[in-house]
Structure formats: C-alpha cells, structure tokens
Design a protein around this motif. Structure first.
Motif, PDB file in Angstrom:
ATOM      1  N   TYR A  93       0.851  -1.192   0.000  1.00 45.50           N
ATOM      2  CA  TYR A  93       0.000   0.000   0.000  1.00 45.50           C
ATOM      3  C   TYR A  93       0.881   1.234   0.000  1.00 45.50           C
ATOM      4  CZ  TYR A  93       0.871   0.042   5.072  1.00 45.50           C
ATOM      5  OH  TYR A  93       1.457   0.041   6.302  1.00 45.50           O
ATOM      6  N   GLY A 140      -0.349   8.294   7.724  1.00 47.30           N
ATOM      7  CA  GLY A 140      -1.006   6.996   7.634  1.00 47.30           C
ATOM      8  C   GLY A 140      -2.293   6.955   6.840  1.00 47.30           C
ATOM      9  N   ARG A 141      -2.506   7.921   5.948  1.00 50.06           N
ATOM     10  CA  ARG A 141      -3.736   7.929   5.153  1.00 50.06           C
ATOM     11  C   ARG A 141      -3.469   7.326   3.779  1.00 50.06           C
ATOM     12  NH1 ARG A 141      -7.260   9.795   9.191  1.00 50.06           N
ATOM     13  NH2 ARG A 141      -6.283  11.561  10.231  1.00 50.06           N
ATOM     14  N   ALA A 176      -7.521   5.023   6.708  1.00 50.82           N
ATOM     15  CA  ALA A 176      -6.244   4.370   7.012  1.00 50.82           C
ATOM     16  C   ALA A 176      -6.119   3.135   6.130  1.00 50.82           C
ATOM     17  CB  ALA A 176      -6.183   4.000   8.480  1.00 50.82           C
ATOM     18  N   LEU A 206      -5.466   0.064   6.918  1.00 52.17           N
ATOM     19  CA  LEU A 206      -5.850  -1.239   7.475  1.00 52.17           C
ATOM     20  C   LEU A 206      -7.045  -1.075   8.395  1.00 52.17           C
ATOM     21  CD1 LEU A 206      -4.641  -4.179   7.511  1.00 52.17           C
ATOM     22  CD2 LEU A 206      -3.686  -3.583   9.734  1.00 52.17           C
ATOM     23  N   ALA A 207      -8.022  -1.964   8.273  1.00 50.06           N
ATOM     24  CA  ALA A 207      -9.200  -1.908   9.144  1.00 50.06           C
ATOM     25  C   ALA A 207      -9.500  -3.292   9.690  1.00 50.06           C
ATOM     26  CB  ALA A 207     -10.406  -1.381   8.369  1.00 50.06           C
ATOM     27  N   GLU A 208     -10.008  -3.327  10.902  1.00 50.45           N
ATOM     28  CA  GLU A 208     -10.567  -4.563  11.463  1.00 50.45           C
ATOM     29  C   GLU A 208      -9.612  -5.743  11.382  1.00 50.45           C
ATOM     30  OE1 GLU A 208     -14.466  -5.098   9.638  1.00 50.45           O
ATOM     31  OE2 GLU A 208     -14.729  -2.935   9.679  1.00 50.45           O
ATOM     32  N   ALA A 209      -8.463  -5.538  11.966  1.00 49.54           N
ATOM     33  CA  ALA A 209      -7.471  -6.613  11.960  1.00 49.54           C
ATOM     34  C   ALA A 209      -7.545  -7.439  13.244  1.00 49.54           C
ATOM     35  CB  ALA A 209      -6.073  -6.042  11.779  1.00 49.54           C
ATOM     36  N   VAL A 211      -7.381  -6.403  16.408  1.00 50.45           N
ATOM     37  CA  VAL A 211      -6.559  -5.950  17.529  1.00 50.45           C
ATOM     38  C   VAL A 211      -7.335  -4.902  18.318  1.00 50.45           C
ATOM     39  CG1 VAL A 211      -4.403  -4.853  18.224  1.00 50.45           C
ATOM     40  CG2 VAL A 211      -4.460  -6.319  16.191  1.00 50.45           C
ATOM     41  N   GLY A 212      -7.519  -5.146  19.623  1.00 52.27           N
ATOM     42  CA  GLY A 212      -8.295  -4.218  20.429  1.00 52.27           C
ATOM     43  C   GLY A 212      -7.456  -3.355  21.341  1.00 52.27           C
ATOM     44  N   VAL A 219      -0.048  -6.487  16.226  1.00 56.48           N
ATOM     45  CA  VAL A 219       0.568  -7.477  15.334  1.00 56.48           C
ATOM     46  C   VAL A 219       1.993  -7.016  15.062  1.00 56.48           C
ATOM     47  CG1 VAL A 219       0.469  -8.537  13.042  1.00 56.48           C
ATOM     48  CG2 VAL A 219      -1.661  -8.038  14.287  1.00 56.48           C
ATOM     49  N   GLY A 251      -0.236   3.524  10.581  1.00 60.46           N
ATOM     50  CA  GLY A 251      -0.527   4.924  10.878  1.00 60.46           C
ATOM     51  C   GLY A 251      -1.329   5.198  12.133  1.00 60.46           C
ATOM     52  N   LEU A 282       1.151  -3.523  13.498  1.00 63.14           N
ATOM     53  CA  LEU A 282      -0.130  -3.227  12.842  1.00 63.14           C
ATOM     54  C   LEU A 282      -1.228  -3.258  13.895  1.00 63.14           C
ATOM     55  CD1 LEU A 282       0.240  -5.553   9.706  1.00 63.14           C
ATOM     56  CD2 LEU A 282       0.447  -3.049   9.736  1.00 63.14           C
ATOM     57  N   GLY A 337      -4.799  -1.765  12.906  1.00 65.34           N
ATOM     58  CA  GLY A 337      -6.068  -1.913  12.174  1.00 65.34           C
ATOM     59  C   GLY A 337      -7.213  -1.105  12.745  1.00 65.34           C
TER      60      GLY A 337
END
Lengths: 342, 342
Positions: free
Chosen positions: A160, A166-167, A306, A308-311, A313-314, A320, B166, B300, B302
């Motif tokens: 990417y 980070g956009r 951004a 990356l979404a919904e990987a 990680v809370g 990661v 990011g 990462l 997310g």
C-alpha cells in the motif's frame, strides 16, 4: 582450473539470480531458479532459468547452451538441483551426464520429494558447495516459492501507499496519487513479477482499477498477473477489471484461507494484495499476510481512510508485530519492507 | 604552521559541533554555538560553547581556555563570529585581541545586526573561511535558531510514534508503548535539548503525561524543558504536568500563531510538539510545523486514532507536501525526519 583464472563464483551466482529474477511470475508452481555454467577455465558458457511449468528447469537450459563446454566445469544454481522425476527428469541426471565437476547452490531444496540432489551429486564424485548468497536468494527471487513449499499456501505481500500520517486517501476519497511516479513504476514491476494481484470487490466498486502491469510509458507489460477480486456479489459489467487485457478470477468469498486454497489449487505461488483496508485487515487477522510493503509518501492529509481496518486488535498489547527487513528510497518516497520474525 | 602538522579543520569543526550540541536547550534566545581554538601548530588549545543568555559566547569561552596560545592560531566556529554589542561585547573584538591568524566558520550570521564579523576580521588581516560542514550545522545544532533568526518564530518539530498502518494508539486508546525503548530514549534526549515541549489540554486530560526529560535509568535529566499546555479550561489540580519537576506554562488558546508569539516572547526558540492529533492538525494547517519526526514501529493495529486530524486538507491535490531529510533506524523502529522544501 586455477583459482586466479576463475570467474568468482559469487559473480556467477549474481548472474544466476538475475536470470531467475527475469522469469519471476512465469514459473509457478515451479520455483523461479537461475543457473550458470562455467567451463573448466571459469568462463561463463551457459545461463538458464526455469521455463513455464512442464518446460525445462534452469540447469537444463544452461547446460543446453553450454553443450560440451560444461564437461569438467562448474554449475552455479540458486536452488539445490532436484533429484526428482516430475514432468521433467531430475536435474541431477543432466548435470552428471554433462560431466560437471563442481556444483554450487544458494538454497537447499526444502521439498522432501525433490531433495537429495546434493548427496547424489557427491556420491558421483562431484564437488558440491552450498549457501553462496543464500540470504539474497531467500529474500529475493525464491522468497514466495520457499514460503509456498514450506506451508502449501501462496505467499502474500500486502502493498500500500500512505502519507506520513497513515492515510491512503484524502477526506473526499481521492487517492491519485499518494505516491510518486517512481513508486508507481516499481509497483507495476512487482505486478509483472507476481502470479496474482488481489483486491476486494469494494475496491472494484469504489475505484474501478484495471489491475494491469504497465511499463513506464503506459504500455502493457509483456506479461500480466491473474487479477483476483474477492467478495460476494457480481462485478459491474463495465468494470475495467473485466476487460480482456488480463485474466480475472472472481472468488465469491472474503475468507482468507479459502481464498488462498483456491489460488494454490490454480498454481498461484506469489500474491500481491493491493487492498482495500477491510480485506487487508481480514488477511492480517488470519495471519495470512507474509510481508508488508509500504510506500510512504512525504505528505500529510489529516483526514481520510487508514490502510488497514478490522485486523482483530483491540489493545496495544495485542499489536501485530513484524520486523523491518529493508528501508530505502523510491524517488521521493520511502520504501519499507516488513516481515514476521521467523 | 605547516599543513601536514595541522589538525584537520574538519576535525576541529566536528569538535565545535559536539560542543554546541552539548549546550542545546540552554542558550535560547541566543544560538547554541561551538568554538575550537587551534594553536599555531594546529593543536586544540580551547573548546567553548555559548553560555546561557547574558553569559559569554562560544568564542570567548574557547579563547579563555586557550589564553596566550591562541596568538597566531586559528578559531573554528559553527556560526560567523558576531560583530555586535548586545549583553556581551562583539566576539570579533575578542578574536582580534587574542591575535588569531585564521577564522573558519560553518554558517554565516543571518542576523543583520550581528553580521559583518567576517568582513571586519578580514579588514584586520585575519584569514577567513566559511562553509565548512555548513549543512551539518544547519540541519543540526543551529537548525532551530536559524529558523527563529529568519522568521522570528520558534522552530516547531512535530514528533509522534505510529504503527505501520498509521495508528498512534489502539482501539481502546492504549498507546504504551507504540515505539521501542530505544526510540523513547531518543525522545527523552530530544526533550532535554528542546526549549519547550507542547501538548494540547486534551492530551493532559486523556493521558496525564509528565512531559519531563529522563535518562534511560528513569532518573530526571540534568535539565528540563518548559512544559507548555495549550487550550482553554483549567488543568486538573492533580495533573502530573503540574508537579514541580519542571516549569509549566498553560496558554488558554489553541491558535498556533498566538501560541508561538507567546513562546517567542519568553525566549523559546525550539519547540517539540508532542500532540495530540487536533493540535498537530492546527499547527500543520497554519503552516507552523517546520519538521516532522516520525518513529515508525513495525506493528499493525487496524484500528485506533491517526496521528493527525483536521489539517485543513480535503482532497489529494491539497496534500501538505514535505520531503524526507533523513531515514534511519532507532532500535527496531524506523526514524523518519521530513521538512518542507526550501
């Protein structure tokens, strides 16, 4: 051959690496291997690389060029010569028949069916060396195939381009272009070398990308990777990804394991995942991204999506974690490669 | 002095740069200058740096150490010696009185009141050279002060730590720690060298940072920058930023120009802006961030906040464009410095 007359083996291995790099994207599911034959005086008399599946392996190509000059000479190969009859006879047989006195390879064959080449060569009195430029080959032309040989899954590079903050697009969703012409040219080269480029159906609907590999002048590259679109729902009839410039595969699932199993079944070894954020998130969450390749542009947006979404990680403790493998410039951008610790 | 006996001037300039770096954060609004005196044989006989405002300049400190050994020797200084009587007499007078035969400086004085030092030295028969390691000094110890001398505004470095995708915190707002111990130690050193650290009141309410400079063992550094909190509304009585480990200034405005005018009036030359995203956005939108310093961690997330918000950019064509100045490693992180094209 006297050592001082001899073309250094490392030079020959560099030539073999270049030969293998030139066939990246054309050999899967076979490994893209390069081979160089030096005659008894250390002169290069043959260079070869793996031909498309069913065709000759690199050693055979190089031996064909060398002919009788291989006798008493040396073979320099990026991967341990195979000792296995598949669609073609074992390369070890070819090397023995040609009468080479030495074989040097970079990486041992991880495939139990094909391995044993070095031992069999030694048993026939051939001097065998291994490990020459091994890391360069492992991280370079054989990276994806070695992963595939070890795991049975295609190797996934998530690529990417983002700004310093980070956009991957601006507030109004415009994203052409985040990165520089130099970086975009690199990405077209990466596409040309990959077996497949993958995006989510959402990216097709939002951006209508063509997903072809092009030269810097805009012309189509000499080879095109498989275009893979994942996600339920039809693709618009007029979507550019449906044009006839390259083959397209539409998989009606987002599920990373299923997607990779489908691709492996089609002989895909090396996948370039180009987005979007949710598809990348699903692959990261599933542990199925093997390498992250970021083109970081020296710009700021302050708004916009951004990468990356919904990987999954809370909290910070569950980050990661990767490690940086290579950091360099691509025109005005920084190119950053990160991989998972072994 | 014969050239072959002589300590190379470049070595002397490196020593002068080191001397100036050691006093970063203690000299404002005066420039952090370093000076080295070589005797007639090229031996270092004096090293000095700017003392806190009102105290002697670097040349005077170095000349004091050199004493009579300066006569016929050479002064190597990071900034053109001043020709101006402020709270101290002109350094040019001191160099002439000491009888130095040569003066070499890195950067010409941009201050019209103080400039003319080189000309006056030459008029008295001193050999003068300029430009030695100039870029290193401009980008290094004199960066903030040169900006301040040119614009009248403090130099602002926006510093943040983010993951590869990011994020500056996770979905649950946890952010300790995004970056590595090595990067955090670097930031403490940057704080020690800055005149002020600035955050928004929101950051104080959310994270309750102490904003001190500490050594790697956790002990307080020998000097502490001014802690600046901007934003209307009181600071909580128990906020750590209100403890007595360092001075704190609360400015009841977010407006970047007003904030910097206030700080300039207090003799602040070098500001480290540490957050949060909206305050950084306001400074970026106002064109008042001069350098971006990113510690990029190989992780990462997310999800979670981005480093920058509301910078006034709506579409990709309006991207705030910088250029990378330096890219290096900080432990496992990548350290990236970007500045605006001149």
């Amino acid at each position: 051959m006297s050592p001082q007359d001899r073309l250094p083996l490392v030079e020959a291995m560099r030539t073999a690496i270049a030969a293998s790099t030139a066939v990246l994207g054309t050999t899967s599911p076979n490994p893209p291997v390069g081979a160089v034959i030096l005659d008894v005086d250390g002169v290069v008399v043959g260079v070869g690389a793996t031909q498309p599946a069913g065709g000759p392996h690199a050693e055979v190509m190089a031996l064909r060029e060398a002919g009788e000059k291989a006798r008493g000479g040396c073979a320099v190969v990026t991967l341990e010569p195979c000792n296995h009859t598949g669609r073609t006879p074992p390369c070890v047989d070819g090397l023995l028949a040609a009468g080479v006195a030495e074989v040097h390879f970079a990486v041992a064959d991880p495939n139990p069916k094909a391995a044993g080449g070095a031992d069999r060569l030694r048993a026939h009195g051939v001097e065998v060396g291994s490990g020459l430029l091994e890391e360069q080959v492992r991280r370079g032309p054989l990276r994806a195939w070695l992963h595939y040989a070890r795991t049975g899954r295609p190797h996934v590079t998530w690529k990417y381009a983002a700004t310093l903050d980070g956009r991957v697009a601006a507030a109004d969703s415009t994203s052409r272009w985040i990165s520089s012409p130099e970086s975009r040219a690199e990405v077209h080269q990466l596409r040309r070398q990959a077996d497949a480029i993958m995006v989510g159906r959402g990216t097709v609907l939002a951006d209508d990308p063509e997903l072809t590999a092009r030269a810097e002048d805009g012309s189509l590259a000499d080879r095109q990777p498989l275009r893979v679109v994942v996600g339920a729902g039809d693709l618009p009839v007029g979507a550019r990804v449906r044009n006839d410039l390259a083959e397209t595969l539409h998989l009606r699932t987002h599920e990373p394991k299923m997607v990779l199993a489908e691709l492996a079944a089609r002989g895909v070894v090396d996948v370039l995942l180009e987005g979007g954020p949710r598809l990348a998130g699903a692959f990261v969450a599933a542990g199925l991204v093997d390498r992250v390749l970021l083109y970081l542009a020296p710009g700021l947006l302050g708004a916009g999506p951004a990468a990356l979404a919904e990987a999954g990680v809370g909290t910070i403790a569950d980050t990661v974690r990767l490690q940086f493998e290579e950091v360099g410039m691509s025109g005005p951008d920084v190119r950053i490669s990160a991989v998972f610790p072994r």
